[in-house]
Design a protein around this motif. Sequence first.
Motif, PDB file in Angstrom:
ATOM      1  N   HIS A 139       0.819  -1.218   0.000  1.00 50.65           N
ATOM      2  CA  HIS A 139       0.000   0.000   0.000  1.00 50.65           C
ATOM      3  C   HIS A 139       0.847   1.260   0.000  1.00 50.65           C
ATOM      4  O   HIS A 139       2.039   1.226   0.255  1.00 50.65           O
ATOM      5  N   LYS A 140       0.189   2.393  -0.293  1.00 48.90           N
ATOM      6  CA  LYS A 140       0.854   3.699  -0.416  1.00 48.90           C
ATOM      7  C   LYS A 140       0.329   4.663   0.646  1.00 48.90           C
ATOM      8  O   LYS A 140      -0.698   4.399   1.275  1.00 48.90           O
ATOM      9  N   VAL A 141       1.006   5.803   0.795  1.00 47.32           N
ATOM     10  CA  VAL A 141       0.550   6.857   1.701  1.00 47.32           C
ATOM     11  C   VAL A 141      -0.848   7.289   1.269  1.00 47.32           C
ATOM     12  O   VAL A 141      -1.123   7.467   0.082  1.00 47.32           O
ATOM     13  N   GLY A 142      -1.731   7.436   2.233  1.00 46.90           N
ATOM     14  CA  GLY A 142      -3.113   7.833   1.956  1.00 46.90           C
ATOM     15  C   GLY A 142      -4.077   6.662   1.845  1.00 46.90           C
ATOM     16  O   GLY A 142      -5.289   6.846   1.962  1.00 46.90           O
ATOM     17  N   ASP A 143      -3.542   5.464   1.612  1.00 42.85           N
ATOM     18  CA  ASP A 143      -4.409   4.281   1.506  1.00 42.85           C
ATOM     19  C   ASP A 143      -5.050   3.979   2.845  1.00 42.85           C
ATOM     20  O   ASP A 143      -4.420   4.110   3.903  1.00 42.85           O
ATOM     21  N   LYS A 144      -6.290   3.538   2.768  1.00 43.58           N
ATOM     22  CA  LYS A 144      -7.003   3.069   3.956  1.00 43.58           C
ATOM     23  C   LYS A 144      -7.030   1.550   3.888  1.00 43.58           C
ATOM     24  O   LYS A 144      -7.303   0.981   2.830  1.00 43.58           O
ATOM     25  N   ILE A 145      -6.713   0.931   5.000  1.00 45.64           N
ATOM     26  CA  ILE A 145      -6.694  -0.533   5.037  1.00 45.64           C
ATOM     27  C   ILE A 145      -7.609  -1.040   6.149  1.00 45.64           C
ATOM     28  O   ILE A 145      -7.793  -0.368   7.162  1.00 45.64           O
ATOM     29  N   THR A 146      -8.170  -2.187   5.891  1.00 43.87           N
ATOM     30  CA  THR A 146      -9.001  -2.867   6.881  1.00 43.87           C
ATOM     31  C   THR A 146      -8.315  -4.185   7.203  1.00 43.87           C
ATOM     32  O   THR A 146      -7.890  -4.907   6.305  1.00 43.87           O
ATOM     33  N   VAL A 147      -8.203  -4.471   8.489  1.00 44.00           N
ATOM     34  CA  VAL A 147      -7.490  -5.662   8.942  1.00 44.00           C
ATOM     35  C   VAL A 147      -8.432  -6.519   9.779  1.00 44.00           C
ATOM     36  O   VAL A 147      -9.033  -6.031  10.728  1.00 44.00           O
ATOM     37  N   GLU A 148      -8.546  -7.777   9.381  1.00 43.99           N
ATOM     38  CA  GLU A 148      -9.271  -8.747  10.210  1.00 43.99           C
ATOM     39  C   GLU A 148      -8.247  -9.339  11.168  1.00 43.99           C
ATOM     40  O   GLU A 148      -7.374 -10.089  10.762  1.00 43.99           O
ATOM     41  N   ALA A 149      -8.342  -8.948  12.426  1.00 43.73           N
ATOM     42  CA  ALA A 149      -7.394  -9.396  13.444  1.00 43.73           C
ATOM     43  C   ALA A 149      -8.136 -10.182  14.520  1.00 43.73           C
ATOM     44  O   ALA A 149      -9.365 -10.119  14.590  1.00 43.73           O
ATOM     45  N   PRO A 150      -7.405 -10.906  15.346  1.00 38.09           N
ATOM     46  CA  PRO A 150      -8.054 -11.668  16.420  1.00 38.09           C
ATOM     47  C   PRO A 150      -8.938 -10.806  17.332  1.00 38.09           C
ATOM     48  O   PRO A 150      -9.915 -11.286  17.874  1.00 38.09           O
ATOM     49  N   VAL A 151      -8.606  -9.511  17.457  1.00 36.16           N
ATOM     50  CA  VAL A 151      -9.394  -8.617  18.311  1.00 36.16           C
ATOM     51  C   VAL A 151     -10.586  -8.008  17.579  1.00 36.16           C
ATOM     52  O   VAL A 151     -11.340  -7.246  18.169  1.00 36.16           O
ATOM     53  N   GLY A 152     -10.745  -8.307  16.295  1.00 38.24           N
ATOM     54  CA  GLY A 152     -11.848  -7.767  15.507  1.00 38.24           C
ATOM     55  C   GLY A 152     -11.344  -7.028  14.286  1.00 38.24           C
ATOM     56  O   GLY A 152     -10.173  -7.108  13.933  1.00 38.24           O
ATOM     57  N   THR A 153     -12.236  -6.282  13.640  1.00 35.25           N
ATOM     58  CA  THR A 153     -11.881  -5.540  12.435  1.00 35.25           C
ATOM     59  C   THR A 153     -11.251  -4.202  12.811  1.00 35.25           C
ATOM     60  O   THR A 153     -11.827  -3.438  13.580  1.00 35.25           O
ATOM     61  N   LEU A 154     -10.071  -3.948  12.270  1.00 31.29           N
ATOM     62  CA  LEU A 154      -9.355  -2.705  12.526  1.00 31.29           C
ATOM     63  C   LEU A 154      -9.257  -1.922  11.221  1.00 31.29           C
ATOM     64  O   LEU A 154      -9.119  -2.508  10.153  1.00 31.29           O
ATOM     65  N   GLN A 155      -9.305  -0.601  11.322  1.00 32.68           N
ATOM     66  CA  GLN A 155      -9.151   0.238  10.130  1.00 32.68           C
ATOM     67  C   GLN A 155      -8.076   1.277  10.394  1.00 32.68           C
ATOM     68  O   GLN A 155      -8.056   1.906  11.448  1.00 32.68           O
ATOM     69  N   PHE A 156      -7.209   1.435   9.394  1.00 34.13           N
ATOM     70  CA  PHE A 156      -6.101   2.379   9.492  1.00 34.13           C
ATOM     71  C   PHE A 156      -5.952   3.163   8.202  1.00 34.13           C
ATOM     72  O   PHE A 156      -6.380   2.713   7.142  1.00 34.13           O
ATOM     73  N   LYS A 157      -5.286   4.301   8.302  1.00 39.83           N
ATOM     74  CA  LYS A 157      -4.892   5.075   7.128  1.00 39.83           C
ATOM     75  C   LYS A 157      -3.374   5.256   7.231  1.00 39.83           C
ATOM     76  O   LYS A 157      -2.851   5.598   8.289  1.00 39.83           O
ATOM     77  N   ILE A 158      -2.686   5.005   6.099  1.00 44.63           N
ATOM     78  CA  ILE A 158      -1.229   5.166   6.080  1.00 44.63           C
ATOM     79  C   ILE A 158      -0.916   6.645   5.904  1.00 44.63           C
ATOM     80  O   ILE A 158      -1.365   7.278   4.943  1.00 44.63           O
ATOM     81  N   THR A 159      -0.142   7.211   6.846  1.00 46.58           N
ATOM     82  CA  THR A 159       0.188   8.634   6.780  1.00 46.58           C
ATOM     83  C   THR A 159       1.611   8.899   6.317  1.00 46.58           C
ATOM     84  O   THR A 159       1.900   9.975   5.820  1.00 46.58           O
ATOM     85  N   GLU A 160       2.495   7.896   6.473  1.00 43.86           N
ATOM     86  CA  GLU A 160       3.890   8.101   6.067  1.00 43.86           C
ATOM     87  C   GLU A 160       4.573   6.758   5.909  1.00 43.86           C
ATOM     88  O   GLU A 160       4.304   5.810   6.655  1.00 43.86           O
ATOM     89  N   ILE A 161       5.476   6.677   4.920  1.00 43.02           N
ATOM     90  CA  ILE A 161       6.307   5.489   4.727  1.00 43.02           C
ATOM     91  C   ILE A 161       7.761   5.953   4.727  1.00 43.02           C
ATOM     92  O   ILE A 161       8.127   6.817   3.929  1.00 43.02           O
ATOM     93  N   LEU A 162       8.541   5.386   5.614  1.00 42.39           N
ATOM     94  CA  LEU A 162       9.951   5.747   5.730  1.00 42.39           C
ATOM     95  C   LEU A 162      10.839   4.541   5.479  1.00 42.39           C
ATOM     96  O   LEU A 162      10.362   3.413   5.506  1.00 42.39           O
ATOM     97  N   LYS A 163      12.117   4.773   5.262  1.00 41.12           N
ATOM     98  CA  LYS A 163      13.077   3.657   5.108  1.00 41.12           C
ATOM     99  C   LYS A 163      13.431   3.143   6.463  1.00 41.12           C
ATOM    100  O   LYS A 163      13.401   3.806   7.446  1.00 41.12           O
TER     101      LYS A 163
END
Length: 156
Positions: A132-156
């Motif tokens: 994924h890229k900066v600005g992408d919104k991702i949804t994660v199915e995790a053991p604790v439930g559905t999580l949603q995040f937005k990527i704000t920065e990618i660094l080395k």
Amino acid sequence: MAQETLLTVEGLKELELELEQLKTVGRKEAAEKIKVARSFGDLSENAEYDEAMSDQAKLEARISEIEHIIKTAKILDVEALGTENVHIGSTVKIVDKKRKSYTYTIVGFAQADPSVGKISDECPVGKALIGHKVGDKITVEAPVGTLQFKITEILK
């Protein structure tokens, strides 16, 4: 053919140091515990001896595991990788729906240590971030439930 284990140069060095410590100090301590436990007499009812032998077996299993990881390691040149997409070696800043910020470095499973922000590319969040890229919104199915995040920065 054995599956490759992805490691950064830093991760390889950490494993090599752990291996050296286990082979020298760890083995010496294990042998000493067994020697002391033997001095307590009858081995058939000696809990200290059983525990010392169990600890030694765990130590040897960890040594074998590290040796295998090092033998099958594929070293990632983090400097050669870009910051356009998330990949192993990326440090990613994300925010959740409550605007809480998290920073994770994506690593191979052998280097994962969530307590210091190093997550595996095979864990739910790590797997969801890859590609994924900066600005992408991702949804994660995790053991604790559905999580949603937005990527704000990618660094080395």
